[in-house]
Design a protein around this motif. Sequence first.
Motif, mmCIF file in Angstrom:
data_model
loop_
_atom_site.group_PDB
_atom_site.id
_atom_site.type_symbol
_atom_site.label_atom_id
_atom_site.label_comp_id
_atom_site.label_asym_id
_atom_site.label_seq_id
_atom_site.Cartn_x
_atom_site.Cartn_y
_atom_site.Cartn_z
ATOM 1 N N THR A 1 0.830 -1.209 0.000
ATOM 2 C CA THR A 1 0.000 0.000 0.000
ATOM 3 C C THR A 1 0.863 1.256 0.000
ATOM 4 O O THR A 1 0.636 2.189 -0.775
ATOM 5 C CB THR A 1 -0.923 0.017 1.231
ATOM 6 O OG1 THR A 1 -1.785 -1.119 1.185
ATOM 7 C CG2 THR A 1 -1.764 1.292 1.259
ATOM 8 N N LEU A 2 1.851 1.292 0.877
ATOM 9 C CA LEU A 2 2.740 2.448 0.963
ATOM 10 C C LEU A 2 3.509 2.644 -0.343
ATOM 11 O O LEU A 2 3.747 3.781 -0.764
ATOM 12 C CB LEU A 2 3.708 2.285 2.132
ATOM 13 C CG LEU A 2 3.066 2.296 3.529
ATOM 14 C CD1 LEU A 2 4.109 1.951 4.591
ATOM 15 C CD2 LEU A 2 2.453 3.659 3.826
ATOM 16 N N LEU A 3 3.879 1.544 -0.987
ATOM 17 C CA LEU A 3 4.622 1.622 -2.242
ATOM 18 C C LEU A 3 3.785 2.271 -3.334
ATOM 19 O O LEU A 3 4.252 3.177 -4.029
ATOM 20 C CB LEU A 3 5.074 0.226 -2.677
ATOM 21 C CG LEU A 3 5.755 0.137 -4.054
ATOM 22 C CD1 LEU A 3 7.044 0.947 -4.064
ATOM 23 C CD2 LEU A 3 6.015 -1.315 -4.430
ATOM 24 N N ILE A 4 2.545 1.815 -3.491
ATOM 25 C CA ILE A 4 1.712 2.357 -4.565
ATOM 26 C C ILE A 4 1.379 3.820 -4.307
ATOM 27 O O ILE A 4 1.339 4.633 -5.241
ATOM 28 C CB ILE A 4 0.423 1.512 -4.750
ATOM 29 C CG1 ILE A 4 -0.277 1.901 -6.063
ATOM 30 C CG2 ILE A 4 -0.526 1.677 -3.588
ATOM 31 C CD1 ILE A 4 0.512 1.612 -7.301
ATOM 32 N N VAL A 5 1.166 4.202 -3.050
ATOM 33 C CA VAL A 5 0.909 5.606 -2.723
ATOM 34 C C VAL A 5 2.144 6.448 -3.033
ATOM 35 O O VAL A 5 2.048 7.548 -3.586
ATOM 36 C CB VAL A 5 0.516 5.753 -1.234
ATOM 37 C CG1 VAL A 5 0.473 7.232 -0.847
ATOM 38 C CG2 VAL A 5 -0.840 5.115 -0.984
ATOM 39 N N SER A 6 3.325 5.934 -2.704
ATOM 40 C CA SER A 6 4.579 6.648 -2.977
ATOM 41 C C SER A 6 4.775 6.848 -4.470
ATOM 42 O O SER A 6 5.200 7.925 -4.914
ATOM 43 C CB SER A 6 5.761 5.868 -2.392
ATOM 44 O OG SER A 6 5.651 5.745 -0.995
ATOM 45 N N ILE A 7 4.447 5.814 -5.260
ATOM 46 C CA ILE A 7 4.590 5.914 -6.711
ATOM 47 C C ILE A 7 3.636 6.964 -7.274
ATOM 48 O O ILE A 7 3.990 7.748 -8.167
ATOM 49 C CB ILE A 7 4.346 4.541 -7.371
ATOM 50 C CG1 ILE A 7 5.501 3.595 -7.032
ATOM 51 C CG2 ILE A 7 4.209 4.681 -8.880
ATOM 52 C CD1 ILE A 7 5.326 2.197 -7.555
ATOM 53 N N LEU A 8 2.404 6.993 -6.767
ATOM 54 C CA LEU A 8 1.431 7.979 -7.231
ATOM 55 C C LEU A 8 1.883 9.403 -6.912
ATOM 56 O O LEU A 8 1.786 10.305 -7.759
ATOM 57 C CB LEU A 8 0.067 7.704 -6.591
ATOM 58 C CG LEU A 8 -0.681 6.471 -7.096
ATOM 59 C CD1 LEU A 8 -1.936 6.241 -6.259
ATOM 60 C CD2 LEU A 8 -1.053 6.628 -8.568
ATOM 61 N N ILE A 9 2.380 9.601 -5.700
ATOM 62 C CA ILE A 9 2.880 10.931 -5.313
ATOM 63 C C ILE A 9 4.074 11.321 -6.169
ATOM 64 O O ILE A 9 4.188 12.455 -6.649
ATOM 65 C CB ILE A 9 3.259 10.943 -3.819
ATOM 66 C CG1 ILE A 9 2.006 10.753 -2.955
ATOM 67 C CG2 ILE A 9 3.957 12.248 -3.452
ATOM 68 C CD1 ILE A 9 2.304 10.605 -1.480
ATOM 69 N N PHE A 10 4.966 10.365 -6.395
ATOM 70 C CA PHE A 10 6.157 10.614 -7.204
ATOM 71 C C PHE A 10 5.766 10.961 -8.638
ATOM 72 O O PHE A 10 6.338 11.859 -9.264
ATOM 73 C CB PHE A 10 7.055 9.378 -7.178
ATOM 74 C CG PHE A 10 8.374 9.572 -7.883
ATOM 75 C CD1 PHE A 10 9.419 10.222 -7.257
ATOM 76 C CD2 PHE A 10 8.561 9.095 -9.172
ATOM 77 C CE1 PHE A 10 10.640 10.404 -7.897
ATOM 78 C CE2 PHE A 10 9.769 9.269 -9.821
ATOM 79 C CZ PHE A 10 10.813 9.922 -9.182
ATOM 80 N N ALA A 11 4.754 10.244 -9.168
ATOM 81 C CA ALA A 11 4.310 10.488 -10.539
ATOM 82 C C ALA A 11 3.705 11.883 -10.690
ATOM 83 O O ALA A 11 3.874 12.533 -11.728
ATOM 84 C CB ALA A 11 3.295 9.427 -10.947
ATOM 85 N N LEU A 12 3.002 12.346 -9.650
ATOM 86 C CA LEU A 12 2.416 13.689 -9.702
ATOM 87 C C LEU A 12 3.489 14.771 -9.557
ATOM 88 O O LEU A 12 3.408 15.827 -10.187
ATOM 89 C CB LEU A 12 1.376 13.837 -8.589
ATOM 90 C CG LEU A 12 0.106 12.982 -8.738
ATOM 91 C CD1 LEU A 12 -0.757 13.089 -7.486
ATOM 92 C CD2 LEU A 12 -0.689 13.402 -9.965
#
Length: 244
Positions: free
Chosen positions: A221-232
């Motif tokens: 969960t933390l990984l996918i949230v981090s990727i989304l934030i990074f992508a934005l």
Amino acid sequence: MDILSNPYLNIFFNALISGGAFLFFVLALGTIAFKYPRASAPYLTLLCFVMGITQLYAWLNLNTIFFSPAWANYIFVGANFFIGPGVYYFYKSTADENFSSTHKTYLAFIPGVVVLIAIPLVSLILPQAVPKDPRQFFLTGTPSFVDVTFSIAMVHNALYYIRLFFVTRPLLKQNPQIQKNGGFTAFLLFFGIITCINLYGLVAYFTRDIRHFYADACIITLLIVSILIFALRYPQYFLKIKPE
């Protein structure tokens, strides 16, 4: 160990795992709604749904919510066989602009389909091989048919990650656009993290401590949230290689 014996850890796991399940299902529906015109889109949708199912079942097990018949508690086992080939073909179709799905591509997902069918059949023929409580091994130390199958799924995925590294790395390295926007670095970082997450899942069996499974679900969960934030924050790392 009963995870519910620690109320604070239980609350923490519940929040992250349930949030992860919701997020993955939303992302899966989003990939369908936006109709992203890339060959990799179907694999991304598949991965989101599969990870959503995995997170959902982690939450159900955490809260001791079980279904009848018993096989309904193990849909996540068959779904996990889709993760390895899903990740492999998602990255391959992203890195190789000439990629197209073939019958050989679809064959990679047959093991998952077989397991999805096999567990209900085994449950009907040998009910004792499919316990109603998916935590049986951690509570009694006796592995079931399903525990062995799930362990095979994690090894199966790890083999695809190894294959992915050797097949996709040269393609990414030779692509000037990927090199320019930093996609190659992002690939190596994500590859390393997802491999470690997969291997960490085996720690739960080696130590017979189910908390590692729940912790693994939280990390995802933390990984996918981090990727989304990074992508934005850094959209240049996720630019299309070539419009289709």
